[in-house]
Scaffold this active site. Sequence first.
Site, PDB file in Angstrom:
ATOM      1  CB  SER A 147      -0.900   0.015   1.237  1.00  0.00           C
ATOM      2  OG  SER A 147      -1.491   1.296   1.376  1.00  0.00           O
ATOM      3  CG  HIS A 165      -3.905  -1.576  -1.784  1.00  0.00           C
ATOM      4  ND1 HIS A 165      -4.911  -2.425  -2.201  1.00  0.00           N
ATOM      5  CD2 HIS A 165      -4.452  -0.788  -0.806  1.00  0.00           C
ATOM      6  CE1 HIS A 165      -6.015  -2.170  -1.500  1.00  0.00           C
ATOM      7  NE2 HIS A 165      -5.759  -1.183  -0.669  1.00  0.00           N
ATOM      8  CG  ASP A 202      -5.289   2.558   0.757  1.00  0.00           C
ATOM      9  OD1 ASP A 202      -6.210   1.730   0.650  1.00  0.00           O
ATOM     10  OD2 ASP A 202      -4.178   2.276   1.233  1.00  0.00           O
ATOM     11  CG  MET A 246      -8.761   7.096   2.048  1.00  0.00           C
ATOM     12  SD  MET A 246      -8.109   7.028   3.735  1.00  0.00           S
ATOM     13  CE  MET A 246      -6.963   5.671   3.591  1.00  0.00           C
ATOM     14  CG  HIS A 260      -9.423   0.031  -0.755  1.00  0.00           C
ATOM     15  ND1 HIS A 260      -8.922  -0.140   0.521  1.00  0.00           N
ATOM     16  CD2 HIS A 260     -10.784  -0.025  -0.639  1.00  0.00           C
ATOM     17  CE1 HIS A 260      -9.939  -0.286   1.356  1.00  0.00           C
ATOM     18  NE2 HIS A 260     -11.065  -0.218   0.683  1.00  0.00           N
ATOM     19  CG  MET A 300     -11.489   3.119   1.732  1.00  0.00           C
ATOM     20  SD  MET A 300     -10.074   3.119   2.855  1.00  0.00           S
ATOM     21  CE  MET A 300      -8.741   3.075   1.670  1.00  0.00           C
ATOM     22  CG  MET A 324     -11.923  -2.936   4.726  1.00  0.00           C
ATOM     23  SD  MET A 324     -10.357  -2.468   3.945  1.00  0.00           S
ATOM     24  CE  MET A 324      -9.615  -1.416   5.205  1.00  0.00           C
ATOM     25  CG  ASP A 332      -6.156  -2.733   3.072  1.00  0.00           C
ATOM     26  OD1 ASP A 332      -5.167  -2.461   3.789  1.00  0.00           O
ATOM     27  OD2 ASP A 332      -6.711  -1.882   2.344  1.00  0.00           O
TER      28      ASP A 332
END
Length: 219
Positions: free
Chosen positions: A6, A29, A31, A33, A62, A64, A133, A171
């Site tokens: 990540s 990965h 993230d 957000m 990913h 979010m 998660m 994760d």
Amino acid sequence: MQISPSILSADFANLQAELDAIRSADWAHVDVMDNHFVPNLTLGLPVVESLAKVSPVPLDCHLMIDDPDRWAPGYVEAGAESVTFHVEAAADPRGVARTLRGLGARAGMAIKPNTPWAPYEDLLPDLDMVLVMTVEPGFGGQSFMADQMPKVRAVRESVRRFGGEVWIQVDGGVSAATVEQCAEAGADVFVAGSAVYGKDDVPAAIAELRALVAAHAHP
């Protein structure tokens, strides 16, 4: 068995170099957000587009974020080869997954620690990956939640029954100390942030995680 470091734990001022450091991994990965679905703001489409141009490994985004029905397709267009949305945020999870696949990406669905798996089992035919998660999403560096392992087992059992080729990703707090129990529970894609980027020798950290999961792979 795949390792997906990540970049949330990477040096954001040197992302190209940080991606080069994980060329022995299977995925990067990313993230995303939005400060709405989770109480943190990271990076979005323009950064993903830039990363996709220089990354030596494919991007696993990913999301979010709220309203993935609207925003998720843009991440495929930006260059992500796998896009995971949160089922808690999607108005039409099946529709999002089918759209992602239609654009040529792998479709992943994430579930938060308090979200049960059973109500979403019937979405498996439209998914390429389920992300369980193992922390509450929003921040890197949190403690691993071992109480999510039964959920990983439940997803693995559903995949066995359904018979498709669906990956199970974990994760959150995944490290050399926790990755074996994830593999034993049935996970096959492992997201590790500080357990990779927090180490002096990043390729060695990836190799160590690989060796540990290979020794504890589910049947």
